[in-house]
Design a protein around this motif. Structure first.
Motif, short mmCIF file in Angstrom:
data_model
loop_
_atom_site.label_atom_id
_atom_site.label_comp_id
_atom_site.label_asym_id
_atom_site.label_seq_id
_atom_site.Cartn_x
_atom_site.Cartn_y
_atom_site.Cartn_z
N THR A 116 0.83 -1.21 0.00
CA THR A 116 0.00 0.00 0.00
C THR A 116 0.86 1.26 0.00
O THR A 116 0.61 2.23 -0.75
CB THR A 116 -0.92 0.00 1.24
N PHE A 119 2.35 1.89 -3.35
CA PHE A 119 1.37 2.50 -4.25
C PHE A 119 1.22 4.00 -3.95
O PHE A 119 1.01 4.80 -4.86
CB PHE A 119 0.02 1.79 -4.13
N ASP A 120 1.30 4.35 -2.68
CA ASP A 120 1.24 5.78 -2.33
C ASP A 120 2.41 6.53 -2.96
O ASP A 120 2.26 7.68 -3.42
CB ASP A 120 1.28 5.95 -0.80
N GLU A 123 1.72 6.81 -6.76
CA GLU A 123 0.46 7.42 -7.18
C GLU A 123 0.69 8.72 -7.98
O GLU A 123 1.42 9.63 -7.53
CB GLU A 123 -0.41 7.73 -5.96
N GLY A 124 0.09 8.77 -9.12
CA GLY A 124 0.15 9.97 -9.95
C GLY A 124 1.46 10.15 -10.71
O GLY A 124 1.63 11.15 -11.43
N LYS A 125 2.36 9.22 -10.57
CA LYS A 125 3.67 9.34 -11.25
C LYS A 125 3.67 8.44 -12.50
O LYS A 125 3.04 7.39 -12.52
CB LYS A 125 4.81 8.91 -10.32
N ASN A 153 4.89 -0.75 -15.01
CA ASN A 153 3.98 0.32 -15.40
C ASN A 153 2.87 -0.29 -16.24
O ASN A 153 3.10 -0.75 -17.35
CB ASN A 153 4.75 1.38 -16.22
N ASP A 201 -3.11 -1.53 -9.80
CA ASP A 201 -4.25 -0.69 -10.14
C ASP A 201 -4.14 -0.34 -11.62
O ASP A 201 -3.44 -1.03 -12.36
CB ASP A 201 -4.29 0.56 -9.24
N GLU A 203 -2.58 1.95 -12.96
CA GLU A 203 -1.32 2.60 -13.36
C GLU A 203 -0.09 1.71 -13.12
O GLU A 203 0.83 1.67 -13.93
CB GLU A 203 -1.16 3.91 -12.58
N TRP A 204 -0.08 1.05 -11.97
CA TRP A 204 1.11 0.28 -11.60
C TRP A 204 0.72 -1.12 -11.10
O TRP A 204 -0.37 -1.30 -10.55
CB TRP A 204 1.90 0.98 -10.48
#
Length: 278
Positions: A116, A119-120, A123-125, A153, A201, A203-204
């Motif tokens: 988790t 993932f934080d 996130e958004g990268k 990715n 998710d 994205e990754w």
């Protein structure tokens, strides 16, 4: 023949243990002595001479008392040790199994938390920077069971969608966008297995290789339970032998049903005793 009865009573005077068993042994000794007296009398000896010779053949009062006392003591101590070892084996197995099971559960929870946090970080990268790599390495190093991290990715999956039907098929063949690997404590005697732990998710996708000692936990349980059942069966068999109720059926019941088998054996014995009294 009061002298014979007094001799037998004196031999068992200070013997402790199961009263029924002692009474049976006393009766058996008395019968042997009476048989010996009868044979001696048939050979021409007077009753008193036959009694004296029979008691001497049994070793005399003091010697017999010592032998019987030691025999009961050894049997009692041996049975007690067997039962104690069985209980020690049971509780040791339960404690070791519980500690390993708790550790595995804690590690599984920690793996979820680390995934988790990663993932934080992601996130958004769109790419993984050096700072992000350091954060991920720090997260992994705070554990002692994660040996490898691979990060994919998922956007690349879309580019390769014509060749792969799912992310799981993709990561089997794709090169990770980032990978970190380290050695963790895993001695051979611990029967260590390394299993993948994956989560993703849109994205990754993060895949971790984690250490597990479930095989060792199973081995501990199997060996511990086997030792306990064997020792308990030996203890129960000794008791059944002393109670003169030993047979193959009870041994099988002790081995297969353990405490329940011995409880049935005990209740059957009580019922027979009450039936005799009634």
């Amino acid at each position: 023949m009061k002298q014979i009865e007094a001799f037998v009573n004196e031999v068992y005077h200070s013997v402790g243990g199961n009263k029924k068993e002692i009474e049976e042994l006393k009766a058996e000794m008395k019968n042997h002595l009476l048989e010996a007296v009868h044979e001696l009398k048939s050979e021409g000896k007077s009753e008193q001479e036959a009694i004296n010779v029979a008691m001497e053949r049994f070793g005399g009062e003091k010697e017999m008392r010592s032998v019987v006392g030691q025999l009961f003591k050894v049997q009692k101590v041996f049975a007690k040790w067997v039962l104690n070892l069985a209980l020690i084996s049971f509780f040791t197995t339960a404690i070791v199994f519980g500690v390993i099971w708790s550790t595995e559960e804690q590690n599984a929870h920690e793996n979820s938390i680390v995934a988790t946090y990663i993932f934080d970080v992601l996130e958004g990268k769109e790419v993984i920077s050096e700072d992000m790599e350091e954060e991920i390495i720090d997260l992994v190093r705070e554990t002692d069971q994660i040996s490898k991290v691979k990060i994919f990715n998922v956007r690349d999956l879309k580019k390769e969608s014509e060749n792969y039907s799912s992310i799981f098929e993709y990561i089997k063949n794709a090169k990770p966008n980032y990978q970190y690997q380290r050695a963790v404590w895993a001695p051979e005697w611990l029967l260590v297995d390394f299993f993948p732990y994956g989560n993703g998710d849109s994205e990754w996708y993060v895949e971790m290789e984690t250490r597990h000692i479930g095989s060792f936990m199973t081995l501990v349980l199997f060996v511990g339970v086997t030792i306990y059942v064997t020792l308990f069966t030996i203890w129960a068999t000794i008791n059944a032998y002393h109670h003169r109720r030993l047979n193959a059926g009870w041994v099988i019941a002790f081995a297969l049903f353990n405490i329940v088998g011995y409880l049935v054996y005990y209740l059957v014995g009580k019922r027979k005793q009450l039936f005799k009294i009634g």
